[in-house]
Design a protein around this motif. Structure first.
Motif, short mmCIF file in Angstrom:
data_model
loop_
_atom_site.label_atom_id
_atom_site.label_comp_id
_atom_site.label_asym_id
_atom_site.label_seq_id
_atom_site.Cartn_x
_atom_site.Cartn_y
_atom_site.Cartn_z
N ASP A 96 60.15 -31.65 120.13
CA ASP A 96 59.06 -30.80 119.65
C ASP A 96 59.36 -30.45 118.19
O ASP A 96 60.28 -29.70 117.90
CB ASP A 96 59.01 -29.54 120.52
CG ASP A 96 57.96 -28.53 120.07
OD1 ASP A 96 57.05 -28.90 119.31
OD2 ASP A 96 58.07 -27.36 120.49
N VAL A 97 58.57 -31.02 117.28
CA VAL A 97 58.79 -30.79 115.85
C VAL A 97 57.91 -29.63 115.39
O VAL A 97 56.69 -29.65 115.56
CB VAL A 97 58.46 -32.07 115.03
CG1 VAL A 97 58.66 -31.81 113.54
CG2 VAL A 97 59.33 -33.23 115.50
N GLN A 98 58.56 -28.63 114.81
CA GLN A 98 57.88 -27.45 114.27
C GLN A 98 58.31 -27.28 112.82
O GLN A 98 59.35 -27.81 112.42
CB GLN A 98 58.26 -26.20 115.08
CG GLN A 98 57.85 -26.25 116.53
CD GLN A 98 56.35 -26.24 116.70
OE1 GLN A 98 55.62 -25.64 115.91
NE2 GLN A 98 55.87 -26.92 117.74
N PRO A 99 57.56 -26.51 112.02
CA PRO A 99 57.96 -26.30 110.62
C PRO A 99 59.33 -25.64 110.48
O PRO A 99 60.00 -25.79 109.46
CB PRO A 99 56.86 -25.39 110.06
CG PRO A 99 55.69 -25.59 110.97
CD PRO A 99 56.26 -25.91 112.32
N TRP A 100 59.79 -24.90 111.49
CA TRP A 100 61.05 -24.18 111.42
C TRP A 100 62.18 -24.88 112.16
O TRP A 100 63.27 -24.34 112.32
CB TRP A 100 60.89 -22.76 111.95
CG TRP A 100 60.25 -22.72 113.31
CD1 TRP A 100 60.90 -22.80 114.53
CD2 TRP A 100 58.87 -22.66 113.61
NE1 TRP A 100 59.99 -22.78 115.55
CE2 TRP A 100 58.72 -22.69 115.01
CE3 TRP A 100 57.71 -22.58 112.83
CZ2 TRP A 100 57.49 -22.65 115.64
CZ3 TRP A 100 56.49 -22.53 113.48
CH2 TRP A 100 56.39 -22.56 114.85
N ILE A 119 67.95 -27.54 112.74
CA ILE A 119 67.32 -27.02 111.52
C ILE A 119 67.96 -27.68 110.32
O ILE A 119 69.16 -27.98 110.33
CB ILE A 119 67.43 -25.49 111.43
CG1 ILE A 119 68.88 -25.01 111.59
CG2 ILE A 119 66.55 -24.83 112.47
CD1 ILE A 119 69.06 -23.53 111.47
N GLU A 120 67.14 -27.94 109.31
CA GLU A 120 67.66 -28.59 108.12
C GLU A 120 68.51 -27.68 107.28
O GLU A 120 69.51 -28.08 106.71
CB GLU A 120 66.52 -29.19 107.30
CG GLU A 120 65.88 -30.37 108.02
CD GLU A 120 64.90 -31.10 107.13
OE1 GLU A 120 65.01 -30.99 105.89
OE2 GLU A 120 64.02 -31.77 107.68
N SER A 121 68.11 -26.40 107.18
CA SER A 121 68.90 -25.46 106.40
C SER A 121 68.60 -24.05 106.88
O SER A 121 67.56 -23.79 107.46
CB SER A 121 68.58 -25.59 104.90
OG SER A 121 67.24 -25.22 104.66
N ARG A 122 69.54 -23.16 106.62
CA ARG A 122 69.38 -21.75 106.95
C ARG A 122 69.28 -20.97 105.64
O ARG A 122 70.00 -21.26 104.70
CB ARG A 122 70.60 -21.23 107.70
CG ARG A 122 70.57 -21.48 109.14
CD ARG A 122 71.74 -20.68 109.77
NE ARG A 122 71.90 -21.02 111.14
CZ ARG A 122 71.22 -20.44 112.12
NH1 ARG A 122 70.39 -19.48 111.86
NH2 ARG A 122 71.39 -20.82 113.35
#
Length: 125
Positions: A96-100, A119-122
């Motif tokens: 499930d791909v979401q913007p976050w 997540i790509e980054s925090r």
């Protein structure tokens, strides 16, 4: 100065301790402790790979109803985590791909729900 808070242990309510322990070990959790403290209290601590936080299950651990816990975990790669779950015989959701973040969801044998988030980054702070 703000005190440091670290989550160390999350209770997971289950109906069958041995079945749950086997399930979590099958998906890669390390069995840290399994002690019967006394009649009515069995303490089983398991830690996900690479985690500083563990889960605890057992007899007399929590008053929560089995199947009501929801836990979210951060993983490096949602696709790889999903493949690992499927290879272990666990039903896992599609990615499930979401913007976050990118998510994979799965239940344990009692229906406790897990969300794995890549997540790509925090944000810092």
């Amino acid at each position: 100065m703000t005190a440091t808070w670290k989550i160390e242990l999350i209770p997971v309510p289950v109906t069958d301790v041995d079945r749950a322990k086997e399930f979590y070990q099958r998906i890669g959790f390390n069995a840290d402790h399994d002690h019967r403290v006394h009649e009515g209290l069995r303490f089983v601590q398991l830690t996900p790979p690479g985690s500083a936080c563990s889960i605890v299950l057992g007899d007399g651990i929590t008053g929560m109803t089995p199947g009501t816990q929801e836990i979210q975990v951060v993983v490096a790669d949602a696709g790889a985590a999903r493949r690992q779950l499927l290879e272990a015989g666990v039903e896992a959701s599609d990615i499930d791909v979401q913007p976050w973040g990118t998510f994979v969801h799965f239940p344990d044998p009692d229906g406790n729900r897990w969300s794995l988030q890549a997540i790509e980054s925090r944000p810092n702070g």
